[in-house]
Design a protein around this motif. Structure first.
Motif, PDB file in Angstrom:
ATOM      1  N   GLY B  12       3.255   3.815  13.991  1.00 13.54           N
ATOM      2  CA  GLY B  12       3.077   3.199  12.986  1.00 13.54           C
ATOM      3  C   GLY B  12       2.413   3.268  12.048  1.00 13.54           C
ATOM      4  O   GLY B  12       2.036   4.858  12.018  1.00 13.54           O
ATOM      5  N   ARG B  13       2.347   2.362  10.798  1.00 10.64           N
ATOM      6  CA  ARG B  13       1.295   3.524   9.636  1.00 10.64           C
ATOM      7  C   ARG B  13       0.062   3.051   9.997  1.00 10.64           C
ATOM      8  O   ARG B  13       0.109   4.442   9.532  1.00 10.64           O
ATOM      9  N   LEU B  14      -0.699   3.121  10.695  1.00  6.87           N
ATOM     10  CA  LEU B  14      -1.700   3.191  10.379  1.00  6.87           C
ATOM     11  C   LEU B  14      -2.360   4.329  12.185  1.00  6.87           C
ATOM     12  O   LEU B  14      -2.591   4.881  11.522  1.00  6.87           O
ATOM     13  N   SER B 240      -0.919 -10.108  -5.975  1.00  4.55           N
ATOM     14  CA  SER B 240       0.399  -9.548  -7.333  1.00  4.55           C
ATOM     15  C   SER B 240      -0.374  -8.034  -7.643  1.00  4.55           C
ATOM     16  O   SER B 240       0.468  -7.594  -8.025  1.00  4.55           O
ATOM     17  N   HIS B 241      -1.714  -8.128  -7.443  1.00  2.00           N
ATOM     18  CA  HIS B 241      -2.147  -7.073  -8.341  1.00  2.00           C
ATOM     19  C   HIS B 241      -2.641  -6.431  -7.038  1.00  2.00           C
ATOM     20  O   HIS B 241      -3.640  -5.086  -7.624  1.00  2.00           O
ATOM     21  N   GLY B 242      -2.427  -6.174  -5.921  1.00  2.21           N
ATOM     22  CA  GLY B 242      -2.833  -4.592  -4.870  1.00  2.21           C
ATOM     23  C   GLY B 242      -3.568  -5.289  -3.452  1.00  2.21           C
ATOM     24  O   GLY B 242      -3.302  -6.049  -3.317  1.00  2.21           O
ATOM     25  N   TYR B 243      -4.173  -4.463  -2.921  1.00  4.11           N
ATOM     26  CA  TYR B 243      -5.145  -4.592  -1.968  1.00  4.11           C
ATOM     27  C   TYR B 243      -6.229  -5.079  -1.878  1.00  4.11           C
ATOM     28  O   TYR B 243      -6.967  -4.750  -2.529  1.00  4.11           O
ATOM     29  N   HIS B 244      -6.311  -6.106  -2.400  1.00  5.21           N
ATOM     30  CA  HIS B 244      -8.105  -6.818  -2.587  1.00  5.21           C
ATOM     31  C   HIS B 244      -9.206  -6.949  -1.570  1.00  5.21           C
ATOM     32  O   HIS B 244      -8.995  -8.196  -0.671  1.00  5.21           O
ATOM     33  N   VAL B 245      -9.815  -5.926  -1.148  1.00  5.07           N
ATOM     34  CA  VAL B 245     -10.913  -6.311  -0.131  1.00  5.07           C
ATOM     35  C   VAL B 245     -11.763  -6.254  -1.297  1.00  5.07           C
ATOM     36  O   VAL B 245     -12.124  -5.353  -1.543  1.00  5.07           O
ATOM     37  N   GLU B 246     -12.279  -7.459  -1.065  1.00  3.63           N
ATOM     38  CA  GLU B 246     -14.609  -7.443  -0.950  1.00  3.63           C
ATOM     39  C   GLU B 246     -15.126  -7.945  -0.379  1.00  3.63           C
ATOM     40  O   GLU B 246     -14.682  -8.805   0.107  1.00  3.63           O
ATOM     41  N   ASN B 282      -3.083  -0.889  -0.745  1.00  2.34           N
ATOM     42  CA  ASN B 282      -3.001  -0.413   0.272  1.00  2.34           C
ATOM     43  C   ASN B 282      -3.970  -0.274   0.883  1.00  2.34           C
ATOM     44  O   ASN B 282      -5.052   0.708   0.517  1.00  2.34           O
ATOM     45  N   PHE B 283      -4.227  -0.505   2.223  1.00  7.32           N
ATOM     46  CA  PHE B 283      -4.967   0.202   3.092  1.00  7.32           C
ATOM     47  C   PHE B 283      -5.877   1.497   3.932  1.00  7.32           C
ATOM     48  O   PHE B 283      -6.601   2.159   3.439  1.00  7.32           O
ATOM     49  N   PRO B 284      -4.040   2.278   3.734  1.00  4.85           N
ATOM     50  CA  PRO B 284      -5.302   3.770   3.530  1.00  4.85           C
ATOM     51  C   PRO B 284      -5.562   4.189   2.466  1.00  4.85           C
ATOM     52  O   PRO B 284      -6.225   5.457   2.297  1.00  4.85           O
ATOM     53  N   GLU B 285      -4.823   4.279   1.396  1.00  6.49           N
ATOM     54  CA  GLU B 285      -5.436   4.066   0.026  1.00  6.49           C
ATOM     55  C   GLU B 285      -7.139   3.698   0.098  1.00  6.49           C
ATOM     56  O   GLU B 285      -7.346   4.198  -0.503  1.00  6.49           O
TER      57      GLU B 285
END
Lengths: 339, 339, 339, 339
Positions: B12-14, B240-246, B282-285
């Motif tokens: 899969g993706r990962l 709406s703005h992307g992948y937000h991990v904080e 996204n998480f890959p980035e």
């Protein structure tokens, strides 16, 4: 244009700010102050050339020259002082919270409703241009429906000593009523909904001396609203970097943050510590303009015979939710509110 | 130096990301892949000149050339696949979560403990340089004792369609197990404490189509730890703005934020929208380097016969806490955990 | 796949970085090093299990196993070393600047053009993902036509001591050739135009000890290009906050900034200094990935028999413009360039 | 306290701002306005209940009730209007520039020096709290000796149309006199040194219609000061993102940036464009408080019989340096200034 004549009750830190703001307004006169400490009264009276100074609130409000009173006395006196001012036909600006006891608040709300006088509650964030800008974005639907709000109010460690002194004299009502009440009001204002459940936690890791005062140094509260919004609050008294007031709103179409970093100004410094933004140090600095704006609105309401958009009910709800947070924290359980 | 030969299970993706990372490592060979879709297998095999490709996991692990396996199969198979790999004497890298059922996880933990093979669980944030930098600051005491942690993992709306397709085929385990498990691991890693109470909420305002799948679009969880830390989590699927991990850590002497804004890079654009920082999508980035770092660590552990610092117990606890969040959300009540 | 065998000439700070990067590449062998200091050679040879080590460049390039050489010797030797490598049929990666003297550079350019070997010049910013992102935005017309570029390269004060030691041994060529050459290359790359006039200034306020070395601590250069772009450069050696490389491009439809603040990572710290972003401390840290990317591109060019997009002419122009800046500074006048 | 009575001359955009600010000041009366357009006069007179309105400056200053005049007429009239006001014994606030011709300025400076009236020049950045904060840091030595200053003043594209209309009627004096004069004043204020050499460039890529008006859309100027500071200025009229005023000071011990991004407020928005900070849109918004502060200072100077720290000489030097920039641009050469 006849000046509007205002008396300020209570010359603590915030009372002095209101006095200064009133003094500088055009067509407004700072006509009287009331405060227990005669020495402070004298200094303030001289500084601003104030006609009258009293050591008793009751004495001041009998001064027939007054049009309005600005109540900045200890929270426990608010409902009584509001009532007495209205009885004397005075317009009333009252600092938050409107009161500590919901039955007393309900009684004074009845008085307010029956009166034609202006009643203005000091939720100054509603007059801060950043909060107003966010509120307008929300109302225009720019971030869709709100799902989550996060709101922090953290006082600087530099103010801990004076808080301890203050809390020794009279109870603050707890950190939620003392501080989170602003965040609770913002949440109600932004969502136009009511809190139905709360869970609150807290500790004194940074200030164990607060244990003896039955206070907490840092508290959180998770609130669930009746429109399926969840809110997370942090209130604290020991920020090492300054006065941190920040609010985030997560909507279905976007997110907003107000004061994501508590910048003092527009200056960035590059030095041996890295890239540094100086921080706001206290509420008088952060909300300087908001305090002026709310007082201008109070005066406009008097002059143009209207009421401000913030109401006594907002005050009641703020106190009720804050009290529920305090209770949840003390009982260590999830609480449901009923109004 | 003999190459370490690794087989990747699940493309899969990962799985494709891990395959690519393994392919590019020195003294490492991407020796086999296993995956249901033969067409994908063929393409990947050609792209990387992979010696073997299988449509069955069990077939692959019987290949005696293999030293290790990288398990990126659906979460429900993880415990079974780990056990089988260990039975064949293979070192195991397994994507999070370690499993969906705590009894199954406990059984496989026993296997892992009894084995001398390397077992590495894919909590890649532990290998992200920003999280590592923060962890080191915390461990040096630079922010004092931790009082509050806030951690967000919000997927972009652009990925919602493929999530819906995925969730239709096999249950994700819910948003807490699917997404918050990373935040839960960070909280345990940073605090070295265990979660004792949780309260979770959520809604589908932005994606009502998820109702039918018994999934939520956005969820929160408030966690109380056994060392008086409170944590607040947000997991979502519709940013709406992307992948937000904080992640934010509030300590008694300072605060840290990791990725306060989800910047894509170091570029700032000034245009008709204002001052704009492009966002990670996204998480890959976002975690490109972290995925490489964790695989390097896995290979080092094999080569130098040691175990990674992240353990199967971390996996078990992550699943247990995420499951408690899911249960709290479904029952709409505060839950106490017992381990 | 046969490994590409590379010898690294010069084991200074940057030579060691290139050696390490080459060592870690798949299908690439770090086959030899040449360097004056036998002790360093021995350590590096052991660390990376390098087959050959030489104390003379000329000896190394006679090793017939080598496919390519990576030249990181002092700038004054670059043209000679390129020429000798090409004469031995080796592919050449050469650190910036291509040379210090334009006639020597022109002579070696002839050699390069007549050769079928790969020639790659170490302008690593062209392989930095942030610079590439900006270049792509510019090429897509997203900021319109360029009017102004500003580009800073400021070394940290922590490196001043070692620079002084270095400059005592061999002339750096001056701050423009030593440092601004990267900014000049970025300007030419972004604008695809040539510099026609320069005015440079500088001083030694922060490091008067540089007066004796005929060096400046901080220099500026204003460049006018033949397409009406104006560029402003700052080069320095005494930043108190770290390694500051920043580039701004002002176009007719928008502006871009690359690394507006020299952030070390994604971490923000709130402490007694304010809101602090830790800063990048040196070029190996800031351009770690770019150095890897450029070496990968060099290897790809060798393997797939193509040339990198950066050319020897870019090297010549960089040196010519930097030399003109130096001359403008020394003469304290506006200079016109002719090529 | 007797009110100070002020007349405002010129009711263009900035004249209206000053009128509004004066109107709202306590113990100050907006007693008169003079302006060519009777319709505008009437509207303003009604809005603020102004006792007197004139269509001629000369008529207004004969009104004996006036204590002071605020001159916001076209730049070409400034010296004449200052002189006439002083002749009538009025205190003078005059917008920048003090004049367009240095001989005329010198003549009026003599008048100012011989008079006991307050003379205040409208360099409002000196009253902006961010600039004041930076100036205080510099004066305390917190960034050491200044080496480089960079200062931008870029108007938004939204204002280009009205600038074109304005410039068709009366010459702006060129972009350096019209806009950079603020940056030049900041440089002189921060460094307490004088400019000795300038080189200026510019173009009309984004607004070719300005060619016919002999104006440029974007200009740069590099200035060398007599204390070895180099300054780089950008002035523009076509920013797509708003009103961009930014100043950087590089010192031997640190760097400062004022308004590194032209934030409108403290709000950050996360939406499909990325992480967005709304931008300041124009000078009335950006310098609202600074305009109020400078007028307060003017009134204080009148009331307490002192002079403001900004002097007529500052105005003269600003005009001289801006004129040198314009000349350098027109001649395309490096110019040396003599005073």
């Amino acid at each position: 244009m006849n000046p509007i004549k205002i008396g300020v009750a209570g010359l603590g830190r915030l009372g002095l700010i209101h006095a200064d703001n009133i003094h500088h307004m055009k067509h407004v006169e700072l006509t009287a102050v009331s405060n227990l400490d005669e020495q402070v009264n004298k200094e303030v009276q001289e500084k601003y050339s104030i006609p009258y100074a009293y050591t008793s609130y009751e004495a001041m409000i009998q001064n027939n020259e007054l049009d309005a009173v600005c109540i900045v006395t200890p929270s426990g006196f608010h409902t009584e002082h509001i009532q007495k001012a209205l009885d004397h036909g005075l317009h009333v600006f009252c600092e938050k919270p409107i009161g500590l006891d919901s039955d007393e608040i309900k009684a004074v709300m009845k008085k307010i409703e029956d009166s034609d006088r202006v009643f203005h509650l000091g939720f100054m964030r509603r007059y801060d241009e950043d909060y107003v800008y966010a509120k307008e974005m929300i109302d225009r639907g720019q971030i869709g429906d709100i799902s989550i709000i996060r709101s922090y109010g953290i006082d600087p460690i530099s103010g801990l000593g004076s808080f301890v002194d203050f809390a020794k004299k009279s109870p603050s009502g707890g950190i939620y009523l003392d501080m989170s009440v602003h965040d609770i009001d913002v949440i109600r204002w932004f969502t136009e909904a009511e809190v139905k459940k709360v869970w609150a936690t807290g500790n004194n890791k940074a200030a164990p001396e607060l244990n003896a005062l039955n206070e907490v140094e840092i508290g959180t509260a998770t609130l669930q609203l009746n429109n399926d919004v969840t809110a997370f609050l942090v209130a604290g008294r020991t920020a090492s970097h300054g006065y941190h007031v920040e609010t985030e709103v997560i909507g279905t179409k976007g997110m907003i943050r107000i004061a994501a970093t508590p910048d003092k100004n527009k200056v960035t410094v590059f030095n041996e510590h890295g890239t540094v933004r100086p921080t706001s140090q206290n509420f008088p600095e952060r909300f300087r303009e908001a305090y002026i704006n709310e007082m201008k609105e109070f005066v406009h309401c008097i002059r143009y015979e209207r009421q401000p958009s913030v109401t006594a009910l907002d005050g009641l709800r703020g106190t009720e939710v804050a009290a529920a947070c305090q209770q949840s924290f003390e009982k260590d359980e999830l609480l449901e509110l009923s109004y």
